[in-house]
Design an enzyme around this catalytic site. Structure first.
Site, PDB file in Angstrom:
ATOM      1  N   ASP A 162     -21.640  24.617 -44.304  1.00  0.00           N
ATOM      2  CA  ASP A 162     -21.169  24.973 -44.466  1.00  0.00           C
ATOM      3  C   ASP A 162     -19.603  24.972 -44.435  1.00  0.00           C
ATOM      4  O   ASP A 162     -18.390  25.685 -44.264  1.00  0.00           O
ATOM      5  CB  ASP A 162     -20.629  24.679 -42.345  1.00  0.00           C
ATOM      6  CG  ASP A 162     -20.130  23.501 -41.891  1.00  0.00           C
ATOM      7  OD1 ASP A 162     -19.521  22.460 -42.585  1.00  0.00           O
ATOM      8  OD2 ASP A 162     -20.585  23.646 -40.794  1.00  0.00           O
ATOM      9  N   ASP A 183     -26.655  23.993 -43.192  1.00  0.00           N
ATOM     10  CA  ASP A 183     -25.786  23.503 -42.526  1.00  0.00           C
ATOM     11  C   ASP A 183     -25.935  24.353 -41.383  1.00  0.00           C
ATOM     12  O   ASP A 183     -25.186  25.940 -41.041  1.00  0.00           O
ATOM     13  CB  ASP A 183     -24.151  22.978 -42.847  1.00  0.00           C
ATOM     14  CG  ASP A 183     -23.849  22.275 -42.789  1.00  0.00           C
ATOM     15  OD1 ASP A 183     -24.598  21.400 -41.786  1.00  0.00           O
ATOM     16  OD2 ASP A 183     -22.425  22.168 -43.344  1.00  0.00           O
ATOM     17  N   LYS A 211     -29.480  21.437 -41.363  1.00  0.00           N
ATOM     18  CA  LYS A 211     -28.747  20.295 -40.874  1.00  0.00           C
ATOM     19  C   LYS A 211     -28.372  20.310 -39.709  1.00  0.00           C
ATOM     20  O   LYS A 211     -27.345  21.003 -39.617  1.00  0.00           O
ATOM     21  CB  LYS A 211     -27.377  20.531 -42.192  1.00  0.00           C
ATOM     22  CG  LYS A 211     -26.591  18.969 -41.746  1.00  0.00           C
ATOM     23  CD  LYS A 211     -26.242  18.586 -43.461  1.00  0.00           C
ATOM     24  CE  LYS A 211     -24.835  18.773 -42.995  1.00  0.00           C
ATOM     25  NZ  LYS A 211     -23.862  18.732 -42.775  1.00  0.00           N
ATOM     26  N   GLU A 224     -25.408  18.586 -37.278  1.00  0.00           N
ATOM     27  CA  GLU A 224     -23.538  17.362 -37.358  1.00  0.00           C
ATOM     28  C   GLU A 224     -23.519  16.507 -36.117  1.00  0.00           C
ATOM     29  O   GLU A 224     -24.023  17.373 -35.054  1.00  0.00           O
ATOM     30  CB  GLU A 224     -22.698  18.316 -37.475  1.00  0.00           C
ATOM     31  CG  GLU A 224     -21.334  17.034 -38.497  1.00  0.00           C
ATOM     32  CD  GLU A 224     -20.236  18.241 -38.711  1.00  0.00           C
ATOM     33  OE1 GLU A 224     -20.239  18.860 -40.414  1.00  0.00           O
ATOM     34  OE2 GLU A 224     -19.301  18.223 -38.284  1.00  0.00           O
ATOM     35  N   GLU A 279     -21.122  10.475 -43.874  1.00  0.00           N
ATOM     36  CA  GLU A 279     -20.148  10.751 -45.014  1.00  0.00           C
ATOM     37  C   GLU A 279     -18.816  10.326 -44.544  1.00  0.00           C
ATOM     38  O   GLU A 279     -18.384  10.149 -43.266  1.00  0.00           O
ATOM     39  CB  GLU A 279     -19.436  12.663 -43.839  1.00  0.00           C
ATOM     40  CG  GLU A 279     -18.766  13.122 -44.746  1.00  0.00           C
ATOM     41  CD  GLU A 279     -17.916  14.435 -44.900  1.00  0.00           C
ATOM     42  OE1 GLU A 279     -19.473  15.490 -43.927  1.00  0.00           O
ATOM     43  OE2 GLU A 279     -17.292  15.271 -45.161  1.00  0.00           O
TER      44      GLU A 279
HETATM   45  O1  KIV Z   1     -20.483  21.518 -45.534  1.00  0.00           O
HETATM   46  C1  KIV Z   1     -21.194  20.496 -46.649  1.00  0.00           C
HETATM   47  O2  KIV Z   1     -20.859  20.986 -47.535  1.00  0.00           O
HETATM   48  C2  KIV Z   1     -21.114  19.585 -45.940  1.00  0.00           C
HETATM   49  C3  KIV Z   1     -21.351  18.437 -47.336  1.00  0.00           C
HETATM   50  C4  KIV Z   1     -20.409  18.219 -47.595  1.00  0.00           C
HETATM   51  C5  KIV Z   1     -22.361  16.731 -46.580  1.00  0.00           C
HETATM   52  O3  KIV Z   1     -21.360  18.955 -45.252  1.00  0.00           O
END
Ligand code: KIV
Length: 270
Positions: free
Chosen positions: A49, A88, A118, A120, A182
């Site tokens: 994202d 994400d 993904k 979070e 992260e």
């Molecule tokens: O959004 C993104 O690019 C991420 C990475 C930094 C892991 O979550």
């Protein structure tokens, strides 16, 4: 859809930890970047994202929309022949609870050829991760600094190893195939990596992680004005900003002087 022959799977990514093989991940937001990452041997491509910041020029990732995510994911999945395309899920679908999360993740998998999503957040997102995994959707977790919670927590290096370990174990137990760490203090990222059976993919978390992920635009100084503005955790492998601005400057000069186009770039009688 049948998996592409020769393509990696989330099971193979998981297996790489057992084999002691480091996992290389990069973000991409379009077809040519994904195809180049794939050709370079990257193991997984993340449609982060982060497109909200590095592509759209926003100050946080909070503005990323699901429709835009799907638009980017479609292009990336087309370019990823071997690498695993992971998407994400933008704010706030997973924060809204398991049902909204499953709906959003299922939409991503139905409308793109992505393999995984993904999500979070740590222990408080475990129930959601479990529901998505139970729906048959592979999940990459994301612990440590959480950009989607930046308005509550700010951007800070994560230094509480007990909280980090509890969050990662909850995500592992919920069925995630790997977890991004992260901006975690490197000693703690290493300790947690040893205690988890799933791979850790670090960003700003040191060499003790099982793999690394970087944002494409940071790797190539594509968005920043100066290499000095690159985040501490990134290494600039090529300075595309400099190359592109210089190249464009030459093009402008050639147009103004009449040096472009030449006969070779024009259609004549034959
Ligand atoms: O959004 C993104 O690019 C991420 C990475 C930094 C892991 O979550």
């Amino acid at each position: 859809m049948a998996s592409k022959s020769g393509a990696l799977s989330v099971l193979k990514i998981r297996k790489m930890k057992e084999l002691g093989e480091k996992i290389a991940v990069v973000t991409a937001y379009d077809y040519p970047t994904a195809a180049m990452a794939d050709a370079a041997g990257v193991d997984a491509i993340l449609v982060g994202d982060s497109f909200a910041t590095v592509v759209q020029g926003r100050t946080t990732t909070l503005g990323a929309k699901l429709e835009e995510t799907i638009y980017h994911a479609e292009m990336v999945a087309r370019g990823a022949k071997r690498a695993v395309p992971i998407v994400d899920i933008p704010f706030p679908y997973c924060q809204l609870g398991p049902l909204e999360a499953v709906r959003a993740c299922a939409r991503v998998l139905k409308e793109t050829d992505a393999t995984a999503v993904k999500i979070e957040g740590g222990a408080k997102r475990a129930e959601t991760v479990r529901a998505v995994v139970e729906a048959g959707i592979p999940v990459l977790g994301h612990c440590g600094l959480a950009p989607q919670s930046v308005k509550a927590t700010g951007y800070r290096v994560q230094r509480d190893v007990d909280v980090l370990l509890a969050n990662c174990l909850a995500i592992e137990e919920a069925g995630a195939f790997a977890v991004v760490l992260e901006c975690v203090q490197r000693e703690y990222a290493e300790e947690v990596s040893k205690k988890l059976s799933i791979p850790t993919i670090g960003i700003g978390s040191g060499a003790g992680c099982d793999g690394q992920v970087l944002v494409f635009h940071d790797l190539f100084n594509y968005a920043n004005q100066e290499p000095s503005e690159t985040p501490k955790h990134a290494r600039v492998y090529r300075d595309l900003h400099k190359e592109i601005v210089e190249g464009l400057g030459e093009y402008v000069a050639d147009v103004k002087s009449g040096a472009f186009p030449g006969d070779a770039e024009s259609f004549g009688a034959k």
